[in-house]
Design a protein around this motif. Structure first.
Motif, mmCIF file in Angstrom:
data_model
loop_
_atom_site.group_PDB
_atom_site.id
_atom_site.type_symbol
_atom_site.label_atom_id
_atom_site.label_comp_id
_atom_site.label_asym_id
_atom_site.label_seq_id
_atom_site.Cartn_x
_atom_site.Cartn_y
_atom_site.Cartn_z
ATOM 1 N N TYR A 1 -12.869 -1.544 -7.033
ATOM 2 C CA TYR A 1 -13.434 -0.520 -6.145
ATOM 3 C C TYR A 1 -13.726 -1.042 -4.734
ATOM 4 C CZ TYR A 1 -13.851 2.323 -10.323
ATOM 5 O OH TYR A 1 -13.582 3.046 -11.461
ATOM 6 N N GLN A 2 -13.180 -2.197 -4.375
ATOM 7 C CA GLN A 2 -13.382 -2.739 -3.038
ATOM 8 C C GLN A 2 -12.804 -1.787 -1.986
ATOM 9 O OE1 GLN A 2 -11.091 -6.224 -1.989
ATOM 10 N NE2 GLN A 2 -12.561 -6.832 -0.431
ATOM 11 N N VAL A 3 -13.565 -1.604 -0.912
ATOM 12 C CA VAL A 3 -13.113 -0.787 0.214
ATOM 13 C C VAL A 3 -12.889 -1.717 1.398
ATOM 14 C CG1 VAL A 3 -13.748 1.054 1.830
ATOM 15 C CG2 VAL A 3 -14.331 1.266 -0.601
ATOM 16 N N GLN A 4 -11.731 -1.575 2.021
ATOM 17 C CA GLN A 4 -11.401 -2.341 3.225
ATOM 18 C C GLN A 4 -10.848 -1.363 4.256
ATOM 19 O OE1 GLN A 4 -8.665 -5.173 1.309
ATOM 20 N NE2 GLN A 4 -10.041 -6.775 2.014
ATOM 21 N N GLY A 5 -11.352 -1.422 5.450
ATOM 22 C CA GLY A 5 -10.871 -0.539 6.510
ATOM 23 C C GLY A 5 -11.006 0.941 6.166
ATOM 24 N N GLY A 6 -12.020 1.284 5.380
ATOM 25 C CA GLY A 6 -12.259 2.677 5.043
ATOM 26 C C GLY A 6 -11.472 3.202 3.854
ATOM 27 N N ASN A 7 -10.642 2.370 3.267
ATOM 28 C CA ASN A 7 -9.840 2.781 2.112
ATOM 29 C C ASN A 7 -10.038 1.804 0.960
ATOM 30 O OD1 ASN A 7 -8.337 5.034 3.272
ATOM 31 N ND2 ASN A 7 -7.403 3.472 4.566
ATOM 32 N N TYR A 8 -9.810 2.295 -0.249
ATOM 33 C CA TYR A 8 -9.825 1.398 -1.398
ATOM 34 C C TYR A 8 -8.685 0.397 -1.269
ATOM 35 C CZ TYR A 8 -13.147 4.449 -3.753
ATOM 36 O OH TYR A 8 -14.263 5.171 -4.090
ATOM 37 N N SER A 9 -8.930 -0.826 -1.704
ATOM 38 C CA SER A 9 -7.904 -1.869 -1.639
ATOM 39 C C SER A 9 -6.693 -1.538 -2.499
ATOM 40 C CB SER A 9 -8.480 -3.220 -2.076
ATOM 41 O OG SER A 9 -9.462 -3.635 -1.167
ATOM 42 N N PHE A 10 -6.935 -0.884 -3.631
ATOM 43 C CA PHE A 10 -5.838 -0.479 -4.507
ATOM 44 C C PHE A 10 -5.568 1.007 -4.300
ATOM 45 C CE2 PHE A 10 -7.558 -4.169 -6.786
ATOM 46 C CZ PHE A 10 -6.395 -4.901 -6.994
#
Length: 147
Positions: free
Chosen positions: A59-68
């Motif tokens: 569930y990691q979010v990067q740049g406003g989106n989920y990583s997956f």
């Protein structure tokens, strides 16, 4: 001893992710996706500092989106885990590692040839449609250590 600590709920969550991201690439492709997930738990470097559990990675979010992408868009991710995928998830959590995802922290489907680097990280190999990338030497030693 497993590669990372986990609960039964982690196995089911990881199984759902493996299926959603790589079902079309068969069991081998799903195992490679599982390797990337476990590697991110172990990494504690680069984009993955402080991620110590399977849910934190998935569930990691990067740049406003989920990583997956499957978490954001994938209907398959929101279906119950099946026994086959649970068995594969448990296998990667416990011991399984293999190239091209053995040390990979990233993968993607470029819809074309795999680039030699991806955001500066070296290409580790390809399996069917997914290109796998591992960290540059000396930037994330924790990925290369342990079982």
């Amino acid at each position: 001893m497993p590669r990372v600590q986990y609960k039964d709920s982690d196995v089911a969550l990881m199984a759902r992710m493996m299926r959603a991201e790589a079902e079309g690439e068969g069991q081998q492709g799903m195992l490679y996706v599982g390797n990337v997930i476990v590697n991110r738990v172990k990494a504690n470097c680069l984009d993955f500092k402080g991620l110590r559990t399977i849910p934190q990675v998935i569930y990691q979010v990067q740049g406003g989106n989920y990583s997956f992408e499957a978490v954001q868009k994938g209907n398959a991710f929101y279906q119950r885990a099946r026994s086959t995928e649970k068995r594969l998830a448990k296998k990667t959590l416990d011991f399984w590692r293999e190239y091209p995802a053995k040390y990979a922290l990233w993968y993607f489907n470029p819809y074309g040839p795999c680039p030699p680097t991806w955001y500066g990280q070296p290409f580790a190999g390809q399996y069917k449609n997914h290109c796998y990338y591992e960290p540059q030497p000396n930037t994330c030693d924790s990925v290369y250590t342990g079982s």
